[in-house]
Design a protein around this motif. Structure first.
Motif, PDB file in Angstrom:
ATOM      1  N   GLY A 308       1.157  -1.525  -0.091  1.00 42.63           N
ATOM      2  CA  GLY A 308      -0.489  -0.394  -0.513  1.00 42.63           C
ATOM      3  C   GLY A 308       0.962   1.596  -0.237  1.00 42.63           C
ATOM      4  O   GLY A 308       0.487   2.410  -0.728  1.00 42.63           O
ATOM      5  N   VAL A 311       2.278   1.926  -3.702  1.00 41.07           N
ATOM      6  CA  VAL A 311       0.622   2.426  -4.382  1.00 41.07           C
ATOM      7  C   VAL A 311       0.654   4.261  -3.813  1.00 41.07           C
ATOM      8  O   VAL A 311       0.211   4.751  -4.753  1.00 41.07           O
ATOM      9  CB  VAL A 311       0.066   1.229  -4.125  1.00 41.07           C
ATOM     10  N   GLU A 312       0.609   4.134  -2.597  1.00 44.55           N
ATOM     11  CA  GLU A 312       0.568   5.786  -2.369  1.00 44.55           C
ATOM     12  C   GLU A 312       2.387   6.846  -2.861  1.00 44.55           C
ATOM     13  O   GLU A 312       1.678   7.610  -2.800  1.00 44.55           O
ATOM     14  CB  GLU A 312       0.224   5.574  -1.018  1.00 44.55           C
ATOM     15  N   GLU A 325       0.483   1.490 -10.441  1.00 46.22           N
ATOM     16  CA  GLU A 325      -1.194   0.451 -10.964  1.00 46.22           C
ATOM     17  C   GLU A 325      -0.526  -0.607 -11.346  1.00 46.22           C
ATOM     18  O   GLU A 325      -1.175  -1.376 -10.984  1.00 46.22           O
ATOM     19  CB  GLU A 325      -1.037   0.715 -12.458  1.00 46.22           C
ATOM     20  N   ARG A 328      -0.941  -2.021  -7.382  1.00 39.17           N
ATOM     21  CA  ARG A 328      -2.946  -2.092  -6.974  1.00 39.17           C
ATOM     22  C   ARG A 328      -3.127  -2.872  -7.738  1.00 39.17           C
ATOM     23  O   ARG A 328      -4.534  -2.884  -7.153  1.00 39.17           O
ATOM     24  CB  ARG A 328      -2.545  -0.335  -7.615  1.00 39.17           C
ATOM     25  N   ASP A 329      -2.981  -3.536  -8.845  1.00 39.71           N
ATOM     26  CA  ASP A 329      -4.330  -3.921  -9.970  1.00 39.71           C
ATOM     27  C   ASP A 329      -3.400  -5.468  -9.564  1.00 39.71           C
ATOM     28  O   ASP A 329      -4.651  -5.847 -10.142  1.00 39.71           O
ATOM     29  CB  ASP A 329      -4.221  -3.082 -11.121  1.00 39.71           C
TER      30      ASP A 329
END
Length: 344
Positions: A308, A311-312, A325, A328-329
């Protein structure tokens, strides 16, 4: 107090050294902690006082770096364990006891974050400023090591743990990100780096807080490395607004101590964010390796938090958007699914 384990030859050897060679007959022995290496720690009670015994098998652990860096930290005036006695042949050290309450435990029980993080940031500045004369003698956090660490992510988390074999596009995304992250780390002012400055390695101590552990892998490296280890901790997360406040506290103290933290806050925050991405790619891979190579599954639940952070941070920097991405994905959903399957 009874022995914490039976049929443990190294524990028997430790007790023999304590009782027969040091004369500490009838001393108590209880597990203090273990870490991600082959080292173990025991709390020894003798004559109403406690010390810590480090069990470091000589064929697996070299304690010389630990002792060398401990001496450096003592010299700069922070609270690290001091050696009381050593059995070099069998691989045992007796160390001063910094207590049993980690930052992680204290943060979970009470709202002490402001005071605890204030102390940790002040100690970090003391290490970086006071450790200038020692930093150059430490191993360099160079391009080779930075890239080797990041390879843990595709090798152990993606391929080994999640079964995601990097294709051409995925590999290109990782390679492009690695180039940016290496350049970012090497562009920063280089300082004394603890390398694992986080809530599991900081002890709550009366007076000289914090007590600092697990420093044997110290290096000469980027100024933001330990700060991002502390504030974007794999084991506890804080709101971005609070992290930014602590970053600004650090920069004020660092400037007063004569440390270079960049000309502008925006530059420092980019250094900080990208350094965090590099560290968290490494950490996610290490957590998977600890399970598959070393049989230690306890770190896997920390992986989603660690991902996380990636991603942030990538979301704030357009040149890392593709990596963000990807995580995240594809990676984060797969990791959450694997943890759910393990609990089922």
């Amino acid at each position: 107090m009874s022995d914490p384990r039976r049929d443990d030859p190294r524990l028997d050897l430790l007790r023999h050294w304590l009782e027969s060679e040091l004369g500490w007959r009838g001393c108590g022995l209880a597990p203090a902690s273990a870490d991600a290496s082959f080292r173990r720690y025991f709390r020894v009670t003798h004559a109403g006082a406690t010390v810590i015994a480090m069990d470091a098998p000589p064929d697996k652990e070299d304690v010389e770096p630990y002792l060398r860096v401990a001496g450096m930290l003592e010299a700069v005036g922070v609270n690290a364990p001091r050696m009381i006695a050593r059995n070099a042949v069998d691989g045992f050290l007796l160390l001063t006891d910094l207590g049993s309450i980690t930052y992680l435990e204290a943060l979970g029980a009470t709202d002490r974050a402001a005071a605890l993080y204030g102390d940790a940031i002040a100690a970090l500045v003391r290490i970086q400023a006071g450790g200038r004369e020692y930093a150059a003698s430490l191993p360099p956090y160079d391009e080779r090591l930075l890239r080797t660490e990041m390879r843990l992510f595709p090798d152990w988390l993606l391929a080994r743990h999640l079964g995601i074999e990097p294709d051409t596009a995925l590999s290109a995304t990782l390679e492009s990100a690695a180039d940016l992250l290496v350049a970012n780390a090497l562009a920063q002012p280089q300082v004394f780096v603890h390398r694992d400055y986080h809530s599991r390695n900081l002890m709550v101590c009366d007076g000289a807080n914090p007590g600092i552990l697990d420093f044997q892998d110290a290096m000469h490296g980027p100024v933001t490395y330990d700060l991002v280890s502390l504030l974007r901790d794999c084991y506890v997360a804080w709101p971005q607004s609070r992290v930014l406040d602590w970053v600004r506290d650090y920069r004020r103290l660092a400037a007063a101590a004569g440390l270079d933290t960049g000309a502008e806050e925006t530059q420092f925050l980019r250094w900080f964010d990208l350094m965090g991405v590099q560290r968290h790619l490494k950490a996610a891979g290490i957590f998977a390796r600890l399970w598959h190579r070393d049989g230690k599954p306890g770190y896997l639940p920390e992986v989603p938090r660690t991902l996380g952070y990636i991603v942030e941070a990538c979301g704030r920097h357009g040149d890392l958007a593709a990596l963000g991405e990807l995580v995240r994905d594809r990676v984060l959903p797969a990791m959450q699914s694997s943890l759910g399957a393990a609990r089922a």
